[in-house]
Scaffold this active site. Structure first.
Site, PDB file in Angstrom:
ATOM      1  N   HIS A 283      -8.803 118.031  88.479  1.00 33.64           N
ATOM      2  CA  HIS A 283      -8.451 117.688  89.858  1.00 33.64           C
ATOM      3  C   HIS A 283      -7.019 118.075  90.210  1.00 33.64           C
ATOM      4  CE1 HIS A 283      -9.324 115.300  93.571  1.00 33.64           C
ATOM      5  NE2 HIS A 283     -10.535 115.693  93.231  1.00 33.64           N
TER       6      HIS A 283
ATOM      7  N   LYS B 134      -4.169 120.402  91.651  1.00 37.12           N
ATOM      8  CA  LYS B 134      -4.133 121.396  92.719  1.00 37.12           C
ATOM      9  C   LYS B 134      -2.687 121.894  92.803  1.00 37.12           C
ATOM     10  CE  LYS B 134      -7.492 118.598  95.283  1.00 37.12           C
ATOM     11  NZ  LYS B 134      -7.360 117.357  94.516  1.00 37.12           N
TER      12      LYS B 134
ATOM     13  N   ASP C   1       5.771 133.219  90.299  1.00 34.86           N
ATOM     14  CA  ASP C   1       6.877 133.873  89.590  1.00 34.86           C
ATOM     15  C   ASP C   1       7.658 132.915  88.690  1.00 34.86           C
ATOM     16  OD1 ASP C   1       6.195 136.227  90.866  1.00 34.86           O
ATOM     17  OD2 ASP C   1       7.705 136.031  92.429  1.00 34.86           O
TER      18      ASP C   1
END
Length: 223
Positions: free
Chosen positions: A148, A150, A155
């Site tokens: 879960h 996110k 870079d």
């Protein structure tokens, strides 16, 4: 008398130049501004073609508003700012514009690694298969709990995280949020967590030797 006037004039010019050099030196010493940005969703519906093709506002014939800056267009812009790498850890990925951004980076030689929840990698509309067909390395979470997380690291310096799923519904219909920051103390723990999860979900047998527990992060002052 003339020599006195000239001397005073030269002194004023020298003082002015010295002041300008001093200000320039202070600006050079001052650290650059660290990026911090918060985006809220649902996003206003608008054409994002100009994010991918700058000349498109003059040629795109779709019925959506053109050249409008929205939360979604800003998110796309931050993702497309990647020059060398994009590490993406996501629960569900079905938004085609976000997929297009990732594919665009891949075509430019940006190294991309994607971690996704195994159950939601195969839902209708999932873009995980599209990424794999393009040659992007994707690993699915093999743990008994949902992946879960996110977040994305651009870079190794820019963190994009929040409640937003990379789905059309989340972007257009849900009350979601995204935090974007270059603060090293915040970026570093996400880099560590991604590396840990990436190693643990390596399909090779050796991945079982990697600790499954989340890394213990201790806050400290950056060097």
């Amino acid at each position: 008398m003339m020599w006195t006037v000239k001397a005073v004039g030269l002194g004023v010019v020298a003082a002015s130049l010295s002041l300008e050099l001093f200000v320039w030196f202070l600006r050079r010493l001052k650290p650059g501004r660290t990026l911090h940005e918060v985006l809220f969703f649902p996003s206003e519906m608008a054409c994002v073609e100009h994010i991918f093709i700058p000349s498109s506002p003059h040629s795109c014939l779709c019925p959506l508003p053109h050249g409008v800056e929205t939360s979604f267009s800003r998110l796309l812009g931050r993702i497309l700012s990647a020059k060398s790498s994009l590490d993406l850890c996501i629960f569900c990925f079905s938004n085609m514009d976000l997929c297009r951004a990732v594919l665009a980076l891949h075509s430019k030689g940006v190294t991309i690694q994607v971690l996704a929840d195994k159950d939601y990698a195969a839902v209708p509309g999932s873009q995980i298969g599209v990424l794999r067909k393009a040659g992007i390395c994707v690993r699915c979470d093999g743990a008994p709990v949902y992946m879960h997380h996110k977040f994305a690291v651009v870079d190794g310096r820019l963190l994009i995280t929040g409640s937003l799923n990379w789905t059309l519904t989340a972007v257009q219909s849900n009350m979601e949020n995204v935090l974007i920051t270059e603060e090293p103390e915040l970026v570093r723990p996400f880099i560590i967590e991604f590396s840990r999860l990436w190693a643990f979900n390596d399909p090779a047998p050796s991945h079982h030797s990697v600790d499954q527990k989340p890394a213990h992060v201790v806050s400290r002052t950056c060097d």
